[in-house]
Design a protein around this motif. Structure first.
Motif, mmCIF file in Angstrom:
data_model
loop_
_atom_site.group_PDB
_atom_site.id
_atom_site.type_symbol
_atom_site.label_atom_id
_atom_site.label_comp_id
_atom_site.label_asym_id
_atom_site.label_seq_id
_atom_site.Cartn_x
_atom_site.Cartn_y
_atom_site.Cartn_z
ATOM 1 N N GLU A 27 -9.490 14.066 -41.572
ATOM 2 C CA GLU A 27 -8.991 12.997 -41.980
ATOM 3 C C GLU A 27 -8.015 12.947 -41.015
ATOM 4 O O GLU A 27 -7.800 13.445 -39.850
ATOM 5 N N LYS A 28 -7.537 11.425 -40.951
ATOM 6 C CA LYS A 28 -6.287 11.172 -40.047
ATOM 7 C C LYS A 28 -5.378 11.468 -40.318
ATOM 8 O O LYS A 28 -5.043 12.324 -41.137
ATOM 9 N N ARG A 29 -4.762 10.941 -38.945
ATOM 10 C CA ARG A 29 -3.574 12.095 -39.021
ATOM 11 C C ARG A 29 -1.876 11.157 -38.431
ATOM 12 O O ARG A 29 -2.414 10.038 -37.594
ATOM 13 N N THR A 30 -1.205 11.354 -38.037
ATOM 14 C CA THR A 30 -0.389 10.712 -37.455
ATOM 15 C C THR A 30 0.754 11.761 -37.100
ATOM 16 O O THR A 30 0.721 13.196 -36.683
ATOM 17 N N ILE A 31 1.347 10.624 -35.360
ATOM 18 C CA ILE A 31 1.834 11.447 -34.063
ATOM 19 C C ILE A 31 3.003 11.297 -34.580
ATOM 20 O O ILE A 31 3.738 9.788 -34.618
ATOM 21 N N VAL A 74 8.923 6.904 -32.695
ATOM 22 C CA VAL A 74 8.126 6.198 -33.235
ATOM 23 C C VAL A 74 7.485 6.415 -34.071
ATOM 24 O O VAL A 74 6.993 7.840 -33.997
ATOM 25 N N VAL A 75 5.911 6.191 -34.606
ATOM 26 C CA VAL A 75 4.894 7.121 -35.233
ATOM 27 C C VAL A 75 3.215 6.120 -34.943
ATOM 28 O O VAL A 75 3.700 4.773 -35.413
ATOM 29 N N PHE A 76 2.755 7.090 -34.384
ATOM 30 C CA PHE A 76 1.125 6.714 -34.767
ATOM 31 C C PHE A 76 0.772 7.301 -35.953
ATOM 32 O O PHE A 76 0.450 8.143 -35.993
ATOM 33 N N THR A 77 -0.539 6.148 -36.529
ATOM 34 C CA THR A 77 -0.592 6.461 -37.161
ATOM 35 C C THR A 77 -2.193 6.060 -36.908
ATOM 36 O O THR A 77 -3.258 6.046 -36.474
ATOM 37 N N ASP A 78 -2.904 7.003 -38.440
ATOM 38 C CA ASP A 78 -4.807 7.085 -38.373
ATOM 39 C C ASP A 78 -5.229 7.904 -37.311
ATOM 40 O O ASP A 78 -6.007 7.254 -36.125
ATOM 41 N N ILE A 79 -4.562 8.498 -36.300
ATOM 42 C CA ILE A 79 -4.709 9.004 -35.558
ATOM 43 C C ILE A 79 -5.884 10.279 -35.737
ATOM 44 O O ILE A 79 -6.039 11.416 -37.029
ATOM 45 N N ALA A 127 0.331 16.713 -20.309
ATOM 46 C CA ALA A 127 0.688 16.253 -21.099
ATOM 47 C C ALA A 127 -0.154 16.407 -22.493
ATOM 48 O O ALA A 127 0.492 15.773 -23.663
ATOM 49 N N GLN A 128 -1.328 17.078 -22.342
ATOM 50 C CA GLN A 128 -2.032 16.830 -23.473
ATOM 51 C C GLN A 128 -1.827 17.986 -24.640
ATOM 52 O O GLN A 128 -1.164 18.812 -24.246
ATOM 53 N N PHE A 129 -2.139 17.626 -25.926
ATOM 54 C CA PHE A 129 -1.832 18.314 -26.932
ATOM 55 C C PHE A 129 -2.708 17.785 -27.861
ATOM 56 O O PHE A 129 -3.673 16.752 -28.167
ATOM 57 N N GLU A 130 -2.912 18.671 -28.956
ATOM 58 C CA GLU A 130 -3.693 18.546 -30.374
ATOM 59 C C GLU A 130 -3.750 18.587 -31.473
ATOM 60 O O GLU A 130 -2.619 18.430 -30.936
ATOM 61 N N VAL A 131 -4.025 17.178 -31.752
ATOM 62 C CA VAL A 131 -4.195 16.612 -33.103
ATOM 63 C C VAL A 131 -5.288 17.655 -34.046
ATOM 64 O O VAL A 131 -6.268 17.335 -33.621
ATOM 65 N N SER A 132 -5.314 18.688 -35.344
ATOM 66 C CA SER A 132 -6.335 19.128 -35.609
ATOM 67 C C SER A 132 -5.893 18.841 -37.203
ATOM 68 O O SER A 132 -5.733 17.668 -37.997
ATOM 69 N N ASP A 133 -5.699 19.783 -37.658
ATOM 70 C CA ASP A 133 -5.397 19.548 -39.354
ATOM 71 C C ASP A 133 -3.540 19.555 -39.898
ATOM 72 O O ASP A 133 -4.205 19.427 -41.288
ATOM 73 N N LYS A 134 -3.141 18.728 -39.093
ATOM 74 C CA LYS A 134 -2.069 18.591 -39.966
ATOM 75 C C LYS A 134 -1.122 17.684 -39.099
ATOM 76 O O LYS A 134 -1.562 17.494 -37.266
ATOM 77 N N ASN A 135 0.146 17.130 -38.866
ATOM 78 C CA ASN A 135 0.272 15.731 -38.636
ATOM 79 C C ASN A 135 1.096 16.187 -37.419
ATOM 80 O O ASN A 135 1.770 17.905 -37.697
ATOM 81 N N VAL A 136 1.484 15.636 -36.450
ATOM 82 C CA VAL A 136 1.823 16.363 -35.357
ATOM 83 C C VAL A 136 3.853 15.570 -34.649
ATOM 84 O O VAL A 136 3.457 14.517 -35.055
ATOM 85 N N THR A 137 4.595 15.868 -35.036
ATOM 86 C CA THR A 137 6.073 15.610 -33.956
ATOM 87 C C THR A 137 6.124 15.953 -32.946
ATOM 88 O O THR A 137 6.107 17.230 -32.497
#
Length: 142
Positions: A27-31, A74-79, A127-137
């Motif tokens: 699934e795609k997530r939001t940041i 801001v919210v980045f979508t479909d990540i 600066a990196q962070f991981e997007v995996s199984d949940k939305n990120v804030t």
């Protein structure tokens, strides 16, 4: 017959749980990104989301937001899942670029995901962070 029914039920439940786990990971997530210390409500805050391959070249997505109450969101979508980094800056004069002094120091405030304290240009590894199984804030500080 009862044993066969029990085994069949177990296999169905197991396959369903595997399908659900696979579906969740694709699934795609939001940041959601928040900057809380914008120096003024003038101009815009511009954000760029990068992956490692295109860091500081071509963003995966770019967004901007007008600050309100010296905050910007801001919210980045479909990540898709993966590792990312965000760079943002306060474009106070609305010229769509970060302004620099003659010696190369930025004239406008900027920030990077994870808020690393380093001199020089941003570094993806810091600066990196991981997007995996949940939305990120994230909260970025200038």
């Amino acid at each position: 017959m009862k044993v066969f029914t029990a085994i069949f039920a177990f296999v169905v439940v197991f396959q369903t749980s595997m399908y659900t786990a696979k579906k969740t990971n694709t699934e795609k997530r939001t940041i959601t990104v928040l900057v809380t210390n914008v120096s003024s409500d003038k101009g815009t805050v511009s954000y760029a989301l990068y992956d490692k391959e295109n860091f500081m070249k071509v963003p995966v997505q770019a967004k901007s937001s007008s600050p309100k109450g010296k905050k910007s969101t801001v919210v980045f979508t479909d990540i898709e899942s993966g590792n990312y980094a965000i760079i943002c800056f306060h474009d106070e004069n609305n010229n769509d670029k970060i302004d620099f002094q003659p010696n190369g120091m930025p004239l406008e405030d900027y920030g990077v995901s994870n808020n690393p304290m380093s001199f020089g240009p941003p570094n993806f590894d810091e600066a990196q962070f991981e997007v995996s199984d949940k939305n990120v804030t994230l909260e970025i500080k200038f």
